[in-house]
Every structure is written in C-alpha cells, then in structure tokens.
Design an enzyme around this catalytic site. Structure first.
Site, PDB file in Angstrom:
ATOM      1  CG  PHE A  16      29.788 -95.398  51.419  1.00 41.13           C
ATOM      2  CD1 PHE A  16      29.842 -96.045  50.348  1.00 41.13           C
ATOM      3  CD2 PHE A  16      28.418 -95.220  51.884  1.00 41.13           C
ATOM      4  CE1 PHE A  16      28.562 -96.590  49.855  1.00 41.13           C
ATOM      5  CE2 PHE A  16      27.273 -95.716  51.646  1.00 41.13           C
ATOM      6  CZ  PHE A  16      27.505 -96.588  50.338  1.00 41.13           C
ATOM      7  CB  SER A  51      31.614 -93.722  60.013  1.00 49.82           C
ATOM      8  OG  SER A  51      30.146 -93.394  59.831  1.00 49.82           O
ATOM      9  CG  ASP A  70      21.056 -92.410  58.374  1.00 55.55           C
ATOM     10  OD1 ASP A  70      20.003 -92.197  57.469  1.00 55.55           O
ATOM     11  OD2 ASP A  70      22.271 -92.569  57.911  1.00 55.55           O
ATOM     12  CB  SER A 122      20.182 -84.653  59.032  1.00 56.92           C
ATOM     13  OG  SER A 122      20.170 -84.294  57.706  1.00 56.92           O
ATOM     14  CG  HIS A 142      27.504 -86.757  49.707  1.00 60.04           C
ATOM     15  ND1 HIS A 142      27.525 -86.128  50.887  1.00 60.04           N
ATOM     16  CD2 HIS A 142      28.595 -87.571  49.669  1.00 60.04           C
ATOM     17  CE1 HIS A 142      28.375 -86.998  51.709  1.00 60.04           C
ATOM     18  NE2 HIS A 142      29.021 -87.802  50.981  1.00 60.04           N
ATOM     19  CG  ASP A 168      32.341 -88.609  50.968  1.00 59.48           C
ATOM     20  OD1 ASP A 168      33.144 -89.502  50.701  1.00 59.48           O
ATOM     21  OD2 ASP A 168      31.258 -88.883  51.899  1.00 59.48           O
TER      22      ASP A 168
END
Ligand code: SAH
Ligand code: MG
Length: 212
Positions: A16, A51, A70, A122, A142, A168
């Site tokens: 993303f 990323s 992650d 995390s 998110h 984001d």
C-alpha cells in the site's frame, strides 16, 4: 534515490505504499540516520515488504539495522470480507500469512541481513523495546485502539532529533480513516515532543525536539 533495481522490486511487491511516498520515506530514513548516527530504525507494519524495501535500502547504505515488526496475520481491514482483502495471502489453514511474501521480498532485494524480522504483536514488542531509535515508521493497523497502542508503545523510543513517520494520515474524514491522524499524529504533536518536518501524500514526517 533508491537504486533502480530495488525500486523495481518495491513496485512489484504487494502493498500500500505509493511510489512518491516511498521515496519520501527513503529520504526521511537518510535524514534520521544523519541526525542520530548509528541508531537503528523500526518499521511497524511491513505486510509483504513493499515499504520495507525503501527503508531497508537506506538502512543498508547507512550501515544500520532496520527492525521490521508485524504479526503477519493482516490488519482488520485485510481480513475476508473487508475492503483490503487479498485472497492470495490466505494460507492452507485459512489465515492470512504475509511472512513468506515478506521473506521472498527481502531475499530478492538482498536486504535479508540489514532487515531483521520481528514477528509478533507490535504493542507488546514496543513496550519491551529499549534501544533508542533514529526513526520509527508506523504503518500498522488502522483501528483506533491499534493505532493508539502503536503510538503509546513506540513514540517514546524515538531519540531526540530522530523521526516519527506516520502513514495514512488524513486530516479530513472524506479522504480516509481518522485513526492515524487522531491517535498518532495529533498526540505526537500535542504531547510527545514532535514537530512536523514534511508531508508527502498521506505520509507525515515528524521530528522529535523534546524528550520527557
Ligand atoms: N507498510 C506496508 C503496509 C502495511 S499493512 C506497505 O507498504 O505495503 C499493515 C500491517 O500491519 C499488516 O501486515 C498487519 O499484519 C500489521 N499489523 C496490524 N496490527 C498489528 C499489530 N497489532 N501487531 C503487529 N502487526 C500488526
Ligand atoms: Mg499505509
């Protein structure tokens, strides 16, 4: 600029991170490594490693480690029936597992030494963390609680003059979900000792000017 061989790999990897924001992430990583020499970097939310290639490329050039955090089970919005679900990532147990994809990306990019995978929750990992960071990039879940938990677990580990980079971030609800903005960006500026350094798309680069 990220080497073109790595750029090709990043752009071919599921994920993303738009190209311009990946480039801004790479520049931020270099700035962070200049500001806090020798300190490692952390990425929260690696998914398939898209990323991570931009960040890992900068880490390799600077000779510092990048810890890629992650649980690889996907965020809420990646699960079956949600907008950002990819059925190819479901393993034989019927669960999302991005770890094989992440590993394949790091191997193809030649980043498997400089990028250290840290597999787990995390929040728990951040709470147990103790090494000061040149940069922390937050691009995890998110949902509100997940985003807030990432802020609380990780922001304090950024060294003075280091960078907190958030993906984001949408100031206006019509542009996207508000959790990274309200639960990470705003508290970092209001109370975390951070000031905004730059912005590219939904990427916000904050610099730590005070520690508490
Ligand atoms: N940075 C990636 C996209 C990350 S997507 C890219 O550029 O493409 C968000 C990732 O956060 C997912 O892989 C998900 O598994 C991870 N994640 C969400 N909540 C998490 C948590 N509490 N602990 C660890 N990882 C989490
Ligand atoms: Mg993102």
């Amino acid at each position: 600029m990220l080497a073109s061989s790595l750029r090709t790999i990043a752009l071919a990897t599921k994920g993303f991170m738009p190209e311009a924001e990946g480039d801004a992430l790479y520049d931020a990583a270099h700035l962070a490594c200049d500001s806090v020499p020798g300190a490692p970097m952390v990425e929260v939310g690696s998914y398939c490693g898209r990323s991570t290639v931009w960040l890992g490329g900068a880490a390799l050039e600077r000779g510092v480690a990048l810890y890629a955090v992650d649980h690889h089970g996907g965020s809420e919005e990646n699960q079956v029936g949600w907008e950002w679900h990819d059925p190819e990532l479901v393993n034989s147990d019927g669960r999302i597992d991005t770890l094989p994809y992440f590993r394949a990306t790091m191997r193809a990019a030649g980043l498997d030494d400089v990028v250290r995978e840290v597999v787990g929750d995390s929040h728990a990992i951040g709470r147990a963390w103790s090494t000061p960071l040149a940069m922390c990039f937050i691009d995890g879940g998110h949902g509100r609680e997940v985003a807030r938990g990432d802020y609380e677990a990780w922001a304090s580990h950024v060294a003075k003059d280091g960078l907190l980079v958030i993906h984001d971030v949408f100031e206006r609800p019509e542009d996207g979900g508000q959790a990274p903005y309200e639960e990470i960006y705003l508290p970092a500026i209001a109370a975390g000792g951070f000031v905004e350094h730059s912005r590219t798309g939904s990427l916000r680069v904050l610099r730590r000017v005070m520690t508490h």
